[in-house]
Write an enzyme that holds these catalytic residues in place. Structure first.
Site, PDB file in Angstrom:
ATOM      1  N   ARG A  48       0.826  -1.218   0.000  1.00 23.58           N
ATOM      2  CA  ARG A  48       0.000   0.000   0.000  1.00 23.58           C
ATOM      3  C   ARG A  48       0.856   1.263   0.000  1.00 23.58           C
ATOM      4  O   ARG A  48       0.569   2.218  -0.721  1.00 23.58           O
ATOM      5  CB  ARG A  48      -0.915  -0.019   1.229  1.00 23.58           C
ATOM      6  CG  ARG A  48      -1.976   1.055   1.301  1.00 23.58           C
ATOM      7  CD  ARG A  48      -3.124   0.851   0.332  1.00 23.58           C
ATOM      8  NE  ARG A  48      -2.950   1.609  -0.902  1.00 23.58           N
ATOM      9  CZ  ARG A  48      -3.286   1.176  -2.092  1.00 23.58           C
ATOM     10  NH1 ARG A  48      -3.810  -0.025  -2.260  1.00 23.58           N
ATOM     11  NH2 ARG A  48      -3.068   1.914  -3.171  1.00 23.58           N
ATOM     12  N   LYS A 106       1.815  25.309  -1.753  1.00 21.54           N
ATOM     13  CA  LYS A 106       0.505  24.682  -1.532  1.00 21.54           C
ATOM     14  C   LYS A 106       0.656  23.167  -1.691  1.00 21.54           C
ATOM     15  O   LYS A 106       0.419  22.615  -2.769  1.00 21.54           O
ATOM     16  CB  LYS A 106      -0.523  25.238  -2.521  1.00 21.54           C
ATOM     17  CG  LYS A 106      -0.862  26.692  -2.257  1.00 21.54           C
ATOM     18  CD  LYS A 106      -1.899  27.232  -3.244  1.00 21.54           C
ATOM     19  CE  LYS A 106      -2.111  28.717  -2.985  1.00 21.54           C
ATOM     20  NZ  LYS A 106      -2.961  29.349  -4.004  1.00 21.54           N
ATOM     21  N   LYS A 118       4.661  39.139   0.495  1.00 18.60           N
ATOM     22  CA  LYS A 118       3.334  39.009  -0.064  1.00 18.60           C
ATOM     23  C   LYS A 118       2.459  40.161   0.418  1.00 18.60           C
ATOM     24  O   LYS A 118       2.881  40.989   1.237  1.00 18.60           O
ATOM     25  CB  LYS A 118       2.723  37.656   0.327  1.00 18.60           C
ATOM     26  CG  LYS A 118       3.644  36.477  -0.009  1.00 18.60           C
ATOM     27  CD  LYS A 118       2.929  35.161   0.062  1.00 18.60           C
ATOM     28  CE  LYS A 118       2.095  34.934  -1.177  1.00 18.60           C
ATOM     29  NZ  LYS A 118       1.545  33.552  -1.237  1.00 18.60           N
ATOM     30  N   GLU A 157       5.637  40.314  -4.339  1.00 18.61           N
ATOM     31  CA  GLU A 157       4.378  40.090  -5.056  1.00 18.61           C
ATOM     32  C   GLU A 157       3.786  41.473  -5.352  1.00 18.61           C
ATOM     33  O   GLU A 157       3.718  42.312  -4.452  1.00 18.61           O
ATOM     34  CB  GLU A 157       3.472  39.300  -4.110  1.00 18.61           C
ATOM     35  CG  GLU A 157       2.150  38.865  -4.647  1.00 18.61           C
ATOM     36  CD  GLU A 157       1.324  38.160  -3.548  1.00 18.61           C
ATOM     37  OE1 GLU A 157       1.691  37.037  -3.141  1.00 18.61           O
ATOM     38  OE2 GLU A 157       0.341  38.761  -3.089  1.00 18.61           O
ATOM     39  N   ASP A 185       0.746  38.980  -9.497  1.00 14.31           N
ATOM     40  CA  ASP A 185      -0.279  38.134  -8.873  1.00 14.31           C
ATOM     41  C   ASP A 185      -1.652  38.407  -9.476  1.00 14.31           C
ATOM     42  O   ASP A 185      -2.176  39.525  -9.406  1.00 14.31           O
ATOM     43  CB  ASP A 185      -0.307  38.391  -7.365  1.00 14.31           C
ATOM     44  CG  ASP A 185      -1.167  37.357  -6.643  1.00 14.31           C
ATOM     45  OD1 ASP A 185      -1.113  36.174  -7.029  1.00 14.31           O
ATOM     46  OD2 ASP A 185      -1.898  37.738  -5.720  1.00 14.31           O
TER      47      ASP A 185
END
Lengths: 274, 274, 274, 274, 274, 274
Positions: free
Chosen positions: E95, E130, E162, E192, E213
């Site tokens: 598995r 992410k 950011k 950004e 962005d």
């Protein structure tokens, strides 16, 4: 700084020095509370305070009152920290507290001397990866407290092509080519050069930083002329407090010196229960 | 030494310096094999060899051939170790290899100087717990390689009643009484005394070792007379290479000096791919 | 005791018994709060209370009120601890709480019997390293609560030259010689002897403790005469509650018995939600 | 069994007993190789052999030759295992080897007695979660070697609704309802009942197993009649070697007894270097 | 890649899926050896092979023979790997083997589609942070196998200012100023920007990369003109396989897309014992 | 859920993403406090809230106010959580917070769709062990939040005899026989069957659950008739949102689908500092 990371490091240090328990203190102390002081026995720059504060938060039952700020100068006889609380906690943590403060203040103090020697120039002082295994996070922190900047932390966060890499790849050009093919844009690329000829080659390779390794001050001056600001310049090797100013030529961006860490001296401190 | 313990320490050091990977070496090296040498750039006493051997056993694919024995003297230019195998493994482990050898050889070298200064006496040189957090096992090992002996490793394996313990307990007598009541017979009991008067008290308490803290050489001589061999005598504090012989009076069993660890200098070594 | 060390042990125990969660309790309990009691179903000596208190501090939301002091005697039917708080926390921690209290109180109870049998003599009862793997810290703690003393904790904190060491070294003398050459002054040296002849040899070697292994009470008396107080005497092997007094001859310092740990019986306790 | 899991447990046990090193053995032994034997000093059932084999594989340089099979009976004087290899490795691992073999063989031996007492019936002997914190995996393994079966390992792998759960939920029915609503189909559901009335209720709830807690042999017989094979029946509490046969009525599926673990006696073994 | 790092990750994965043991396989299998195959049930790009090889090296007793190279395309029905060895090892690791190969091949396959869509341009495809908590190292590796490049690995190895950082600092300029004051030269600085106006500000701040962005393809074209090659340009947000080509304007250096990881589909594979 | 277990998992996730520190946030933020919001950019079912709450409890200095309940539906634009506290803590934990909420809400949302498709039937939806290595605990939690039930967690908590086990054992009967001989009563036994013939065999073996692997809806209907309620029936393989209702025949107890985990899509969320 990541507090959870720091706690896990401090827990490791306590495991080393205290393990399952401090047999002397457990036998001698009951639930007495005392005041105690960390006192300087020679002058220096204080570094390590946040770790001492976190250490006593982890252990509990002791209040830590700094009397000198992190990064500040102190002189012989100054009280650096006042502690108040459980005697057993203070005595068990005494040695780790001092080992951190003495070693880190030693690094900050030595770094400050190098940084002062560069005053009036635009050159920044950098450290290296010549650090005590397992203690690098703390040693590099102390360099920042002393006024220096950190070079890369580890092998995973920057590309630095050194002499041995060039030998394996066959040439500087080939080493840089392989790196550019495989490494993403997140990481800076620095190359070490050993001569003015190699510097000229490096300038064509569009890297971020060139390290002049073991150049004389005269060669450094020549290198800066050749580089014409097309790349950042780091000077490395053979740098001492005596000759650092000679190396700090206009056009040099960084001078790196592992010695601010590995050749620093512990600052003499003591912890006294009142 | 416990090999599994050493491996877990080395894994931690690799985690610090290599983490998820050495981005430079992974990009530059394929499956090339090379020869490389660790070369001395100044003289010293070699320490750390077994850790380097274990490190390359963990990483695999590199053969380590020592050319100088652990604890032996070497001089500038000597080849200490020959390595042969995968280039990527050697380059990734280079810095940790050197950081261990340089720091530990530095400690062994400094310890050897102190030990030589004691030649002809019966005094043994001891280290202390003034060590780099997380690196004590290695530092104390290097002291042994240099010819010194180790004082206690940590707070859990010996009783040492220091000044601060006496203050919390109210007196030396009370501190010793509490220890004898609670601590089993497995551990030696040492007490630190600050004066000849305190020494006399300590002699009545049937402890194993008395540490004379910050005594002058003359006071040490006086102390030996008072002790009359009833207890082992350790001299501590203010000891340097210059004055150590003065402290090494007949009747002194140990002189302890943290400085062989915390004030040692790294020995300059380099690793060169051929 | 080092609280951080204890927490890491308790976390390991919870990982074993609870892992990712207690599926019964998570399904049955909401946010109810309850009172509960730990009750004795037979008499004994209480040990383990500080670990239960720390356990519920780690888990939160439950108040622990001891009704019997650590080390005190209790009888059948006595309420030992009252708990008040979240039902789910209490039910999930129930088994670990009882497993610790039952096993440790069992050790303390058995130790107390041996210690009582020695009352009126100067002999101290010691434990050994015959302990359950991974649980030694707790088992040796319970011996202290029962009134015994701890022998060495592990292989790193005392020298004990046993029969097998002598065979490898060739002789007791050679084994002691090697130890004295290599081991620093921090650790006591004990040697195991199997006969009165060997005891006489051991007396010349200036060790700290001699262990008389599997001697009869009569041989022990003879041994004490031979030793003349020159060394501490430990009696080991074949000691039971019935014959311990015979072994506790004047001149014997310690009697060690692993059985207070490995042959102790769990004390029957239960935890009841009211 | 998961070999990596076992290695991590054994490493933990070595950390406890050996830590940074076995100071006696390191001083006494060089690179000598020896033969040694584990010998039985009383009769029993052998358990723990695979862990001893794995232990010496981890440490290296010692060959382990079992002379008696895992789960086999041995008598006083039998050689159980022959070891051949590095003396230092054997001496350092001696205590852990014996602690595992003695405790686990003790459990297997006691379990075998209980299992023999059930011969001729269809009843299976089960263990419980009354185990030494941190050592459960090994103790439950020994029960299997002795011929018993394991009840659930921990709180996460089976539902067992006990008295305290019923009190929090208000009733047995409500507790079962909550469990069926929230727990998926992977886990069996067992309920503890304290009376024949409660058993009747439990039979309507369609659970997998009913545990008769602290029933007399007569009540057990009555319970079997009431249950009519609609559910598996486990008998628990007050079971001893003397009365177990009375409880092993036709219709009982399992008898559980924590005492095969927590009240087992270590089997006396010794390890002798030849 | 650091093999010791990978091993510690794989051990964690085994701990999750196997824990103390695979009860089905331990009961069903003896010492049988078998052959088995990993077969593709749909087409894709293979990723994860080195981890499967390392996994079986850790477990032992199974030989792994890849039939398709890492990063190669395969089609439905292809045999990817042949395994030969102990049945129990293969079944227990089945598995985890498939979970790694299916997820990582899914990422590599999706990445390859994006990379193909960029063929003929100079734009490099990047991933983001992410990722699935705890599995990032593997997911980012699969992106490289698919032909993409990695953006920064974590918060410690690159500066990325950011929107939320700008809000806390008050402005982009102030945020950059603070970073340049405190962060050493080892790390690249990316900012950004949300508009062309902000891009113009960013161009004056001498940063390494500007992230556009959520720009439209038209705005991206405009941005490239404004930037005039003075800084590297990364396009981020709203990028799909359908529109990626529109974004891949001349002058754009990187397009980043978290979706190659978090929105990839597992490739259907099976492992069959022959 | 075991809070200490969850904390250790979250610490591992932070180690991955933050390591020794967030260099951007440490440079940009001082001690500012801010408000921030987690906002939905598409509709879904919320899952992961308790982990976010625990995460900020671990990091400290931030208050978490949920605006939507765990397991509730939300629509685009909804504020899910309000945060208030130290800007640096929020910014450093932003990515991990979102990665958990987005992935887990994605699983809960997809599970809810499957569960809705089963409304009006008695069939329960189950997950499988096809999960992301290292993240299973969280993924299976999200299935429960979505309304599904969990199949076994790992190889140690239930017996599932699959095709490959049958091949090694030689037959289904032999595999079941071996399991019944060796595995205790704590664990359910499920067998996978590939045909109606095999189902008939399985019905004679008295197992708890039979899994119909890759049956058509018609075959499932036939199987239910054959089984006559003697065993629980699980349908597995080839199940999609489109055909699930066809499989949900009267008499089927469970339909399992790994795709609710491995083929779920992240829900788009953002975290904005106000």
């Amino acid at each position: 700084m990541n507090r959870l990371f720091i706690r896990s490091q401090l827990q490791r240090f306590l495991e080393e020095d205290v393990g399952r328990g401090d047999i002397t203190t457990e036998a001698v102390c009951g639930e007495e509370t005392v005041k105690a002081r960390v006192v300087a026995k020679e002058k220096g720059i204080l570094a390590g305070l946040p770790f001492v504060q976190e250490l006593f938060l982890m252990l509990g039952d002791v209040c830590v009152r700094p009397k000198v700020g992190e990064g500040s100068e102190f002189k012989e006889g100054d009280v650096l920290i006042e502690l108040e609380g459980r005697a057993d906690v203070i005595l068990t943590a005494e040695r780790l507290t001092l080992n951190m403060l003495q070693s880190l203040s030693g690094i900050a103090t030595k770094t400050r001397e190098f940084v002062r020697a560069l005053e009036g120039t635009k050159v920044k002082l950098l450290d290296t990866r010549k650090t005590t295994p397992g203690y690098r996070f703390f040693e590099k922190y102390a360099v920042r407290i002393g006024g220096g900047s950190n070079h890369r932390f580890a092998l995973y966060d920057m590309v630095l092509i050194k002499d041995n890499h060039k030998r394996v790849a066959g040439s500087l050009e080939e080493a840089v080519r392989r790196v550019k093919e495989k490494v993403g844009p997140a990481y800076k690329i620095e190359v070490e050069v050993e001569s003015l000829e190699e510097l000229e080659k490096a300038l064509d390779l569009s890297v971020d930083i060139v390290m002049l390794d073991n150049f004389t001050p005269e060669e450094v001056k020549e290198a800066v002329k050749i580089a014409k600001g097309k790349v950042e310049i780091e000077v490395s090797g053979k740098v001492t407090l005596e000759n650092i100013r000679e190396y700090a030529t206009e056009g040099v961006d960084y001078i790196s010196s592992g010695s601010v860490i590995y050749a620093s001296s512990w600052i003499d401190l003591s912890l006294r229960v009142l």
